[in-house]
Design a protein around this motif. Sequence first.
Motif, PDB file in Angstrom:
ATOM      1  N   PHE A 130       0.962  -1.422  -0.133  1.00 40.97           N
ATOM      2  CA  PHE A 130      -0.496  -0.330  -0.076  1.00 40.97           C
ATOM      3  C   PHE A 130       1.013   1.772   0.127  1.00 40.97           C
ATOM      4  CE2 PHE A 130      -1.470   3.478   2.704  1.00 40.97           C
ATOM      5  CZ  PHE A 130      -2.791   3.310   1.582  1.00 40.97           C
ATOM      6  N   LEU A 131       1.866   1.603   1.089  1.00 42.67           N
ATOM      7  CA  LEU A 131       3.128   2.368   0.818  1.00 42.67           C
ATOM      8  C   LEU A 131       3.314   2.902  -0.457  1.00 42.67           C
ATOM      9  CD1 LEU A 131       4.416   2.353   4.473  1.00 42.67           C
ATOM     10  CD2 LEU A 131       1.941   3.801   3.725  1.00 42.67           C
ATOM     11  N   ALA A 132       4.143   1.513  -1.171  1.00 39.55           N
ATOM     12  CA  ALA A 132       4.183   1.768  -2.608  1.00 39.55           C
ATOM     13  C   ALA A 132       3.716   2.161  -3.325  1.00 39.55           C
ATOM     14  CB  ALA A 132       5.062   0.336  -2.317  1.00 39.55           C
ATOM     15  N   MET A 133       2.334   1.851  -3.306  1.00 43.14           N
ATOM     16  CA  MET A 133       1.776   2.091  -4.208  1.00 43.14           C
ATOM     17  C   MET A 133       1.248   3.581  -4.068  1.00 43.14           C
ATOM     18  SD  MET A 133      -0.365  -1.378  -4.669  1.00 43.14           S
ATOM     19  CE  MET A 133      -1.911  -0.559  -5.953  1.00 43.14           C
ATOM     20  N   ASN A 134       1.414   4.178  -3.327  1.00 42.75           N
ATOM     21  CA  ASN A 134       1.385   5.638  -3.075  1.00 42.75           C
ATOM     22  C   ASN A 134       2.216   6.413  -2.236  1.00 42.75           C
ATOM     23  OD1 ASN A 134      -2.431   5.599  -2.516  1.00 42.75           O
ATOM     24  ND2 ASN A 134      -1.152   3.805  -0.904  1.00 42.75           N
ATOM     25  N   ASN A 135       3.259   5.854  -3.066  1.00 49.50           N
ATOM     26  CA  ASN A 135       4.651   7.075  -3.502  1.00 49.50           C
ATOM     27  C   ASN A 135       5.164   7.657  -1.859  1.00 49.50           C
ATOM     28  OD1 ASN A 135       5.015   5.829  -5.314  1.00 49.50           O
ATOM     29  ND2 ASN A 135       3.449   8.030  -6.214  1.00 49.50           N
ATOM     30  N   GLN A 136       4.877   6.250  -0.627  1.00 52.32           N
ATOM     31  CA  GLN A 136       4.646   7.158   0.508  1.00 52.32           C
ATOM     32  C   GLN A 136       6.673   6.615   1.249  1.00 52.32           C
ATOM     33  OE1 GLN A 136       1.513   6.398   3.125  1.00 52.32           O
ATOM     34  NE2 GLN A 136       0.559   7.702   1.524  1.00 52.32           N
ATOM     35  N   THR A 137       7.344   6.583   1.826  1.00 47.11           N
ATOM     36  CA  THR A 137       7.826   5.578   2.297  1.00 47.11           C
ATOM     37  C   THR A 137       8.120   5.171   3.456  1.00 47.11           C
ATOM     38  OG1 THR A 137       8.321   7.517   3.921  1.00 47.11           O
ATOM     39  CG2 THR A 137      10.503   7.807   1.842  1.00 47.11           C
ATOM     40  N   SER A 138       8.504   3.959   4.097  1.00 44.92           N
ATOM     41  CA  SER A 138       8.780   2.836   4.803  1.00 44.92           C
ATOM     42  C   SER A 138       9.853   2.784   5.967  1.00 44.92           C
ATOM     43  CB  SER A 138       7.932   1.353   4.136  1.00 44.92           C
ATOM     44  OG  SER A 138       9.439   0.890   3.768  1.00 44.92           O
ATOM     45  N   PRO A 139       9.179   2.325   6.838  1.00 47.54           N
ATOM     46  CA  PRO A 139      10.628   2.847   7.874  1.00 47.54           C
ATOM     47  C   PRO A 139      11.577   1.854   7.579  1.00 47.54           C
ATOM     48  CG  PRO A 139       8.210   2.089   8.973  1.00 47.54           C
ATOM     49  CD  PRO A 139       7.878   1.929   7.874  1.00 47.54           C
ATOM     50  N   ALA A 140      12.549   2.111   7.572  1.00 47.35           N
ATOM     51  CA  ALA A 140      14.159   1.386   6.997  1.00 47.35           C
ATOM     52  C   ALA A 140      14.251  -0.128   7.084  1.00 47.35           C
ATOM     53  CB  ALA A 140      15.505   2.191   7.573  1.00 47.35           C
ATOM     54  N   ASN A 141      13.854   0.087   9.128  1.00 47.05           N
ATOM     55  CA  ASN A 141      13.971  -2.079   9.354  1.00 47.05           C
ATOM     56  C   ASN A 141      12.607  -2.083   9.793  1.00 47.05           C
ATOM     57  OD1 ASN A 141      12.777  -0.624  12.011  1.00 47.05           O
ATOM     58  ND2 ASN A 141      14.617  -0.920  12.639  1.00 47.05           N
ATOM     59  N   PHE A 182     -10.215  -0.071   8.598  1.00 46.60           N
ATOM     60  CA  PHE A 182      -9.128  -0.590   8.281  1.00 46.60           C
ATOM     61  C   PHE A 182      -8.399  -0.229   7.230  1.00 46.60           C
ATOM     62  CE2 PHE A 182      -9.444  -4.499  11.268  1.00 46.60           C
ATOM     63  CZ  PHE A 182      -8.082  -4.611  11.509  1.00 46.60           C
ATOM     64  N   HIS A 183      -9.095   0.024   6.291  1.00 43.29           N
ATOM     65  CA  HIS A 183      -8.685   1.029   4.888  1.00 43.29           C
ATOM     66  C   HIS A 183      -8.859   1.795   4.984  1.00 43.29           C
ATOM     67  CE1 HIS A 183     -10.797  -2.245   2.054  1.00 43.29           C
ATOM     68  NE2 HIS A 183     -10.310  -2.445   2.340  1.00 43.29           N
ATOM     69  N   GLN A 184      -9.064   2.883   6.852  1.00 39.06           N
ATOM     70  CA  GLN A 184      -8.602   4.509   6.123  1.00 39.06           C
ATOM     71  C   GLN A 184      -7.188   4.221   7.167  1.00 39.06           C
ATOM     72  OE1 GLN A 184     -10.137   6.699   5.711  1.00 39.06           O
ATOM     73  NE2 GLN A 184     -12.030   5.632   4.150  1.00 39.06           N
ATOM     74  N   VAL A 185      -6.461   3.548   7.470  1.00 33.04           N
ATOM     75  CA  VAL A 185      -5.579   3.822   8.029  1.00 33.04           C
ATOM     76  C   VAL A 185      -4.328   3.315   7.272  1.00 33.04           C
ATOM     77  CG1 VAL A 185      -5.572   3.707  10.260  1.00 33.04           C
ATOM     78  CG2 VAL A 185      -5.832   1.286   9.614  1.00 33.04           C
ATOM     79  N   GLY A 186      -4.860   2.531   6.147  1.00 34.61           N
ATOM     80  CA  GLY A 186      -3.387   1.540   5.019  1.00 34.61           C
ATOM     81  C   GLY A 186      -3.583   0.045   5.457  1.00 34.61           C
ATOM     82  N   ILE A 187      -4.239  -0.404   5.627  1.00 32.71           N
ATOM     83  CA  ILE A 187      -4.468  -1.997   5.920  1.00 32.71           C
ATOM     84  C   ILE A 187      -5.326  -2.834   5.286  1.00 32.71           C
ATOM     85  CG2 ILE A 187      -4.194  -3.663   7.859  1.00 32.71           C
ATOM     86  CD1 ILE A 187      -2.632  -2.470   8.437  1.00 32.71           C
ATOM     87  N   HIS A 188      -5.058  -3.046   4.296  1.00 36.01           N
ATOM     88  CA  HIS A 188      -5.866  -4.002   3.195  1.00 36.01           C
ATOM     89  C   HIS A 188      -5.932  -5.429   3.304  1.00 36.01           C
ATOM     90  CE1 HIS A 188      -7.017  -0.879   1.272  1.00 36.01           C
ATOM     91  NE2 HIS A 188      -5.690  -0.195   1.356  1.00 36.01           N
ATOM     92  N   PHE A 189      -5.950  -6.552   2.681  1.00 37.83           N
ATOM     93  CA  PHE A 189      -6.500  -7.691   2.977  1.00 37.83           C
ATOM     94  C   PHE A 189      -6.401  -8.782   1.733  1.00 37.83           C
ATOM     95  CE2 PHE A 189      -8.890  -5.162   6.584  1.00 37.83           C
ATOM     96  CZ  PHE A 189      -7.903  -6.599   7.451  1.00 37.83           C
ATOM     97  N   SER A 190      -5.989  -7.956   0.801  1.00 39.56           N
ATOM     98  CA  SER A 190      -6.012  -8.828  -0.743  1.00 39.56           C
ATOM     99  C   SER A 190      -4.569  -8.148  -1.546  1.00 39.56           C
ATOM    100  CB  SER A 190      -7.212  -8.706  -1.350  1.00 39.56           C
ATOM    101  OG  SER A 190      -7.630  -7.835  -2.278  1.00 39.56           O
TER     102      SER A 190
END
Length: 190
Positions: A130-141, A182-190
Amino acid sequence: TPYQISAPLVMKLINQPRPPRVSILMFQREFALRLIARPGDSLYCRLSANVQMWANVTHIMKVGKNNFRPPPQVESSVVRMEIKNPRPQVEFNEWDGLLRIVFVRKNRTLSAGFKSSTVIEILEKNYKTFLAMNNQTSPANDESMLAIVKEKIETVLKETGLSDKRAGKCDQTDFLKLLYAFHQVGIHFS
């Protein structure tokens, strides 16, 4: 229908892009009763919640085993499945993904179902996507990411008030509320 393919057949019917408007089908009695079971019933399960989201199911009649030659070992029932029109504006795979998690053990609380390490790993992977598809960075570890996902799960369960509810007692509204949160916080199930 051959009884061993009942569940895949029903799922295929309701998941078609253009499903038949009405289907009259005969199933093993216990399977038919699962299709029409309501929250709180002993037979209410993932299949019940899934089918009832996409279709209205009614029990038409019982068919005794003595109506067949040779008689089978089980009783049968005829059901009527009418696909809802308009269809719910929910993606089937997302809906089914949520139900797969909450119905692993329908009598456990929803929060207990989301504490499984396997579930958390799947949701973490989906969150990274989800983060990658929305061009958001994820934590390093990965440990930070795991902590973030766990925190999001706990927050959603607490804010929806469903943390201590059991899947076997939840209705469509509860599951939709949970899926939306869950969708509001970016958690998806598929």
